[in-house]
Design a protein around this motif. Structure first.
Motif, PDB file in Angstrom:
ATOM      1  N   ALA A 122     -19.290 -33.959  24.165  1.00 57.24           N
ATOM      2  CA  ALA A 122     -18.253 -34.995  24.366  1.00 57.24           C
ATOM      3  C   ALA A 122     -18.711 -36.185  24.956  1.00 57.24           C
ATOM      4  O   ALA A 122     -17.918 -37.305  24.502  1.00 57.24           O
ATOM      5  CB  ALA A 122     -17.170 -34.191  25.232  1.00 57.24           C
ATOM      6  N   SER A 126     -18.430 -38.725  21.313  1.00 60.01           N
ATOM      7  CA  SER A 126     -17.459 -39.350  21.275  1.00 60.01           C
ATOM      8  C   SER A 126     -17.248 -40.450  21.778  1.00 60.01           C
ATOM      9  O   SER A 126     -18.077 -40.883  22.996  1.00 60.01           O
ATOM     10  CB  SER A 126     -16.272 -38.212  21.591  1.00 60.01           C
ATOM     11  OG  SER A 126     -16.446 -37.964  22.819  1.00 60.01           O
ATOM     12  N   SER A 206     -15.433 -33.502  14.074  1.00 61.59           N
ATOM     13  CA  SER A 206     -14.162 -33.460  14.602  1.00 61.59           C
ATOM     14  C   SER A 206     -13.670 -34.777  14.065  1.00 61.59           C
ATOM     15  O   SER A 206     -14.289 -35.372  13.260  1.00 61.59           O
ATOM     16  CB  SER A 206     -14.406 -33.403  16.164  1.00 61.59           C
ATOM     17  OG  SER A 206     -15.323 -34.723  16.518  1.00 61.59           O
ATOM     18  N   SER A 208     -11.958 -38.351  13.530  1.00 64.44           N
ATOM     19  CA  SER A 208     -12.080 -39.655  14.029  1.00 64.44           C
ATOM     20  C   SER A 208     -10.749 -40.358  13.968  1.00 64.44           C
ATOM     21  O   SER A 208      -9.838 -39.938  13.265  1.00 64.44           O
ATOM     22  CB  SER A 208     -13.046 -40.398  13.020  1.00 64.44           C
ATOM     23  OG  SER A 208     -14.278 -39.919  13.208  1.00 64.44           O
ATOM     24  N   GLU A 209     -10.751 -41.325  14.701  1.00 65.81           N
ATOM     25  CA  GLU A 209      -9.255 -42.194  14.888  1.00 65.81           C
ATOM     26  C   GLU A 209      -9.465 -43.292  14.206  1.00 65.81           C
ATOM     27  O   GLU A 209     -10.326 -44.097  14.501  1.00 65.81           O
ATOM     28  CB  GLU A 209      -8.831 -42.334  16.243  1.00 65.81           C
ATOM     29  CG  GLU A 209      -8.341 -40.817  17.053  1.00 65.81           C
ATOM     30  CD  GLU A 209      -7.872 -41.274  18.381  1.00 65.81           C
ATOM     31  OE1 GLU A 209      -8.214 -42.322  18.873  1.00 65.81           O
ATOM     32  OE2 GLU A 209      -7.315 -40.376  19.090  1.00 65.81           O
ATOM     33  N   THR A 222     -13.752 -38.861  18.044  1.00 69.67           N
ATOM     34  CA  THR A 222     -13.101 -37.834  19.209  1.00 69.67           C
ATOM     35  C   THR A 222     -13.880 -36.631  19.076  1.00 69.67           C
ATOM     36  O   THR A 222     -14.550 -36.267  18.175  1.00 69.67           O
ATOM     37  CB  THR A 222     -11.863 -37.911  18.984  1.00 69.67           C
ATOM     38  OG1 THR A 222     -11.230 -36.991  18.010  1.00 69.67           O
ATOM     39  CG2 THR A 222     -11.150 -39.413  18.432  1.00 69.67           C
ATOM     40  N   MET A 223     -13.130 -35.730  19.936  1.00 72.19           N
ATOM     41  CA  MET A 223     -13.511 -34.235  19.882  1.00 72.19           C
ATOM     42  C   MET A 223     -12.457 -33.432  19.331  1.00 72.19           C
ATOM     43  O   MET A 223     -12.328 -32.374  19.548  1.00 72.19           O
ATOM     44  CB  MET A 223     -14.130 -33.719  21.258  1.00 72.19           C
ATOM     45  CG  MET A 223     -15.207 -34.387  21.674  1.00 72.19           C
ATOM     46  SD  MET A 223     -16.680 -34.087  20.603  1.00 72.19           S
ATOM     47  CE  MET A 223     -17.045 -32.328  21.211  1.00 72.19           C
ATOM     48  N   GLN A 224     -11.203 -34.027  18.874  1.00 69.00           N
ATOM     49  CA  GLN A 224     -10.024 -33.491  18.434  1.00 69.00           C
ATOM     50  C   GLN A 224     -10.321 -32.569  17.186  1.00 69.00           C
ATOM     51  O   GLN A 224     -11.125 -33.376  16.184  1.00 69.00           O
ATOM     52  CB  GLN A 224      -9.065 -34.707  18.270  1.00 69.00           C
ATOM     53  CG  GLN A 224      -8.744 -35.169  19.677  1.00 69.00           C
ATOM     54  CD  GLN A 224      -8.313 -34.497  20.630  1.00 69.00           C
ATOM     55  OE1 GLN A 224      -7.358 -33.593  20.239  1.00 69.00           O
ATOM     56  NE2 GLN A 224      -8.740 -34.491  21.691  1.00 69.00           N
ATOM     57  N   GLY A 225      -9.806 -31.654  16.786  1.00 71.35           N
ATOM     58  CA  GLY A 225      -9.736 -31.077  15.504  1.00 71.35           C
ATOM     59  C   GLY A 225     -11.251 -30.419  15.016  1.00 71.35           C
ATOM     60  O   GLY A 225     -11.798 -30.372  13.962  1.00 71.35           O
TER      61      GLY A 225
END
Length: 333
Positions: A122, A126, A206, A208-209, A222-225
């Motif tokens: 993380a 990220s 993971s 990205s935004e 990010t570390m989402q999903g």
């Protein structure tokens, strides 16, 4: 003049015969199995012929195309990034895990297990744009060397496997990487090391935004999903990114077993499966049931014998491990 032409023709034929696309392989059953399958798959009119549009083959990366011991390249990158970034984060010195990374305390790092690894990832994977991450990986590759072999990491692709990739592509196959390694990390290196373009690399990822900036647009990591592309997730990723079942699969561990099983069950082709068995402690590493990092190979060896997959004995089947022009290795007694 006639004799000169005949001599030139003979020399040309000799040169052609001598050009072995798999010259880094010893002439063993493994090499012959590869060649026989490719020849049968590309022979028009035969029962084993595979149309060019169906010639999708998949390769694991860590331990199959480059080493995974004692640490995977990506984990080593993450540890080195923590050390590089530490001066900007004095508060990290108070964190037992991050302090252990900075001190090289591998025992404490290992004890942190998966939770500790995710924390390190993380902090190093990220919070930056995709372009910034790519630049960090590229700079790490040019400035760091493997401590045992003294070579840059991008010089440590297995020469026999690189030749195999070229050989398959020359015969009309499309080569993909399906790996548990990070998709963004591998995509920085895949074209240069293996001739595989980024769009044919699938790995863990993971989300990205996306955002608009004064200079245009950007994607921030990010570390989402998070999706871990390992074990039974590999066939899922193959379906998602490739859209069709492969005709050949190449791996080295039980984490690749589902990918080989999924490929072997392809109803439209006579498939091929191969596992690289790390047996060479002198030129690389030797392990199966007790790997130094990832890559346990126990059930895979058992199923390979039952299903007729090829098992590559690194010590016996490979003339060289790395390209001696890039990474000359003196075997350890």
């Amino acid at each position: 003049m006639k004799r000169t032409l005949i001599a030139a023709l003979l020399l040309s034929l000799c040169g052609t015969a001598a050009a072995d696309p798999l010259s880094a392989w010893n002439d063993t059953a493994s090499k012959r199995a590869i060649e026989a399958w490719v020849q049968n798959a590309t022979k028009p009119g035969s029962d084993t012929f595979i149309p060019p549009e169906k010639r999708y083959v998949v390769f694991d990366n860590d331990g199959t195309l480059w080493p995974e011991a004692p640490l995977t390249f990506q984990i080593q990158f993450a540890l080195d990034e923590i050390k590089r970034l530490a001066p900007e984060h004095p508060e990290w010195a108070k964190d037992p895990l991050l302090s252990a990374v900075m001190k090289g305390d591998t025992k404490t790092i290992a004890a942190a297990s998966q939770k500790g690894l995710m924390k390190i990832l993380a902090l190093t994977h990220s919070g930056m744009t995709t372009g910034e991450f790519n630049q960090r990986v590229a700079e790490w590759v040019t400035s760091h060397k493997d401590t045992r072999f003294g070579c840059r990491y991008d010089q440590m692709g297995y020469q026999p496997m690189r030749q195999l990739l070229d050989y398959l592509r020359e015969n009309g196959f499309k080569t993909w990487i399906i790996s548990g390694g990070g998709i963004d990390f591998m995509r920085v290196l895949s074209q240069k090391m293996y001739g595989i373009p980024p769009e044919q690399v699938v790995g863990s990822f993971s989300l990205s935004e996306f955002s608009l900036t004064d200079n245009g647009t950007q994607l921030r990591k990010t570390m989402q999903g998070a999706f871990n592309d390992d074990a039974t997730s590999k066939p899922v990723a193959i379906h998602l990114f490739m859209g069709q079942r492969p005709v050949a699969a190449f791996g080295n561990s039980d984490g690749d077993l589902a990918m080989l099983q999924y490929t072997a069950a392809n109803p439209d082709a006579k498939t091929f499966g191969l596992l690289v068995h790390h047996t060479d402690a002198a030129r690389e590493y030797a392990y199966d049931s007790h790997p130094p990092a990832s890559g346990k190979l126990v059930e895979g060896l058992k199923q390979a014998k039952e299903k007729g997959w090829t098992i590559v004995d690194m010590k016996q089947d490979w003339k060289t491990v790395f390209d001696p022009a890039q990474c000359p290795v003196k075997p350890i007694p």
